[in-house]
Scaffold this active site. Structure first.
Site, PDB file in Angstrom:
ATOM      1  N   GLU A  34     -13.937  20.402  -2.167  1.00 19.72           N
ATOM      2  CA  GLU A  34     -12.777  19.565  -1.840  1.00 19.72           C
ATOM      3  C   GLU A  34     -12.190  19.107  -3.181  1.00 19.72           C
ATOM      4  OE1 GLU A  34     -13.431  15.860   0.286  1.00 19.72           O
ATOM      5  OE2 GLU A  34     -11.279  15.487   0.449  1.00 19.72           O
ATOM      6  N   ASP A  59     -13.375  15.209  -8.227  1.00 18.62           N
ATOM      7  CA  ASP A  59     -12.278  14.305  -8.607  1.00 18.62           C
ATOM      8  C   ASP A  59     -12.554  13.822 -10.025  1.00 18.62           C
ATOM      9  OD1 ASP A  59     -10.175  12.588  -6.515  1.00 18.62           O
ATOM     10  OD2 ASP A  59     -10.336  11.948  -8.610  1.00 18.62           O
ATOM     11  N   ASP A 108      -1.468  14.922  -5.326  1.00 21.01           N
ATOM     12  CA  ASP A 108      -0.206  14.365  -5.829  1.00 21.01           C
ATOM     13  C   ASP A 108       0.787  15.526  -5.885  1.00 21.01           C
ATOM     14  OD1 ASP A 108      -1.458  11.796  -6.540  1.00 21.01           O
ATOM     15  OD2 ASP A 108      -2.546  12.989  -8.003  1.00 21.01           O
ATOM     16  N   LYS A 112       8.413  16.142 -10.065  1.00 20.15           N
ATOM     17  CA  LYS A 112       9.290  16.403 -11.222  1.00 20.15           C
ATOM     18  C   LYS A 112       8.963  17.754 -11.866  1.00 20.15           C
ATOM     19  CE  LYS A 112      10.394  11.714 -12.452  1.00 20.15           C
ATOM     20  NZ  LYS A 112       9.978  10.570 -13.236  1.00 20.15           N
ATOM     21  N   ASP A 144       0.988  15.296   3.147  1.00 21.22           N
ATOM     22  CA  ASP A 144       2.124  14.625   3.804  1.00 21.22           C
ATOM     23  C   ASP A 144       3.432  15.063   3.138  1.00 21.22           C
ATOM     24  OD1 ASP A 144       1.202  13.189   1.387  1.00 21.22           O
ATOM     25  OD2 ASP A 144       3.095  12.148   1.724  1.00 21.22           O
TER      26      ASP A 144
END
Ligand SMILES: C[S@@+](CC[C@H](N)C(=O)[O-])C[C@H]1O[C@@H](n2cnc3c(N)ncnc32)[C@H](O)[C@@H]1O
Length: 206
Positions: A34, A59, A108, A112, A144
Site C-alpha cells: 500500500e 509511507d 496527493d 500543478k 477522490d
C-alpha cells in the site's frame, strides 16, 4: 516496522530486496504493497481479510502509520508490516517480480504541472511498479481526485496498459469490488463526509 537508511536501501545491506517473504514475514506468501498508506487502513484490513497474503504499508511519515502498526500488534496480525521510506525507492527496495499487488490509496494529486514528478502514477512511477510487479500483478488506484483519475486513465490508455476496471463513483455503482467499498481510509472518510465521489481503477501492465 522497518526504516532503512538510503544507504541501506542502495546497498541492500539488510538483504531484504528479493527476500521480503522469508526475511520479513517468514513465508513466501504473495506480497501486497500500500503506497502512501497514511494510517494503514488498507494494509491492516486487507491483512485481516486475506491471511494468506503479506501486506506492507509504505509511507514517508512514520507517525501516521503508528496507528496501523499498533492495531497489527494488538490484534497479533503476523501478515502486515510497515516500511518508512520514499516511494521513489520501490525499485531499489523490492526485487523484480517480487510484488503481487499494489494499492495506491488517496495519493496527493499534485495538480500543478511543476509537481508532475511527484504524482504517484506518472510514467516514471509506473515503470518502477512494472519492474517490481509479477507479470500478472495488479495496481489499484483509489482516489477522490477526478484529476488523478482522469490523468491516470489517459496515461494508461496511451501506454496501452490493461485497464481491468474503472469507475468514477464506486459507492454510486453496483459491481465495484468488495475490497474497494468495504474499507475506508482516514482521508476517504473526510471526502465522503463532504459528499465527494470516490473513483477507482484496477490495471495491469501488458
Ligand atoms: C493524502 S495522504 C493519504 C493517506 C492514506 N492513504 C489515506 O487515504 O488516508 C498521502 C500519503 O502519502 C504519503 N506520501 C506522499 N508521497 C510520498 C512519497 N513519495 N513517499 C512516501 N510517502 C509519500 C504522505 O506522507 C501521506 O501520508
Amino acid at each position: 516496522m522497518v526504516q532503512p537508511s538510503r544507504e541501506e536501501v542502495m546497498e541492500n545491506t539488510a538483504q531484504l530486496k528479493g527476500n521480503w517473504g522469508q526475511k520479513f514475514f517468514g513465508n513466501n506468501n504473495p506480497l501486497v504493497l500500500e503506497l502512501g498508506c497514511g494510517k494503514g487502513e488498507y494494509s491492516v484490513n486487507l491483512a485481516k481479510i486475506s491471511p494468506e497474503k503479506n501486506f506492507l504499508g509504505i509511507d514517508i511519515k512514520g507517525a501516521r502509520f503508528w496507528r496501523g502498526a499498533k492495531i497489527a500488534l494488538e490484534e497479533n496480525l503476523r501478515n502486515v508490516g510497515f516500511l518508512r521510506t520514499q516511494i521513489e525507492l520501490v525499485d531499489q527496495i523490492f526485487g523484480e517480480n517480487e510484488v503481487d499487488e499494489i494499492w495506491i490509496t488517496f495519493p496527493d494529486p499534485q495538480i500543478k504541472y511543476k509537481r508532475t514528478k511527484h504524482r504517484l502514477t506518472n510514467e516514471t512511477f509506473l515503470a518502477k511498479y512494472r519492474k517490481i510487479l509479477k507479470p500478472d500483478g495488479v495496481v489499484h488506484l483509489k482516489t477522490d481526485s477526478e484529476f488523478m483519475h482522469g490523468y491516470t486513465l489517459g496515461l494508461l490508455h496511451g501506454l496501452g496498459e490493461i485497464i481491468e476496471y474503472a469507475h468514477h463513483d464506486v459507492y454510486g455503482s453496483e459491481g465495484a469490488p468488495a475490497a474497494v467499498t468495504n474499507i475506508q481510509t482516514y482521508y476517504e472518510n473526510q471526502y465522503l463526509e463532504i459528499g465527494k465521489k470516490i473513483t477507482y481503477i484496477r490495471f495491469r501492465f501488458r
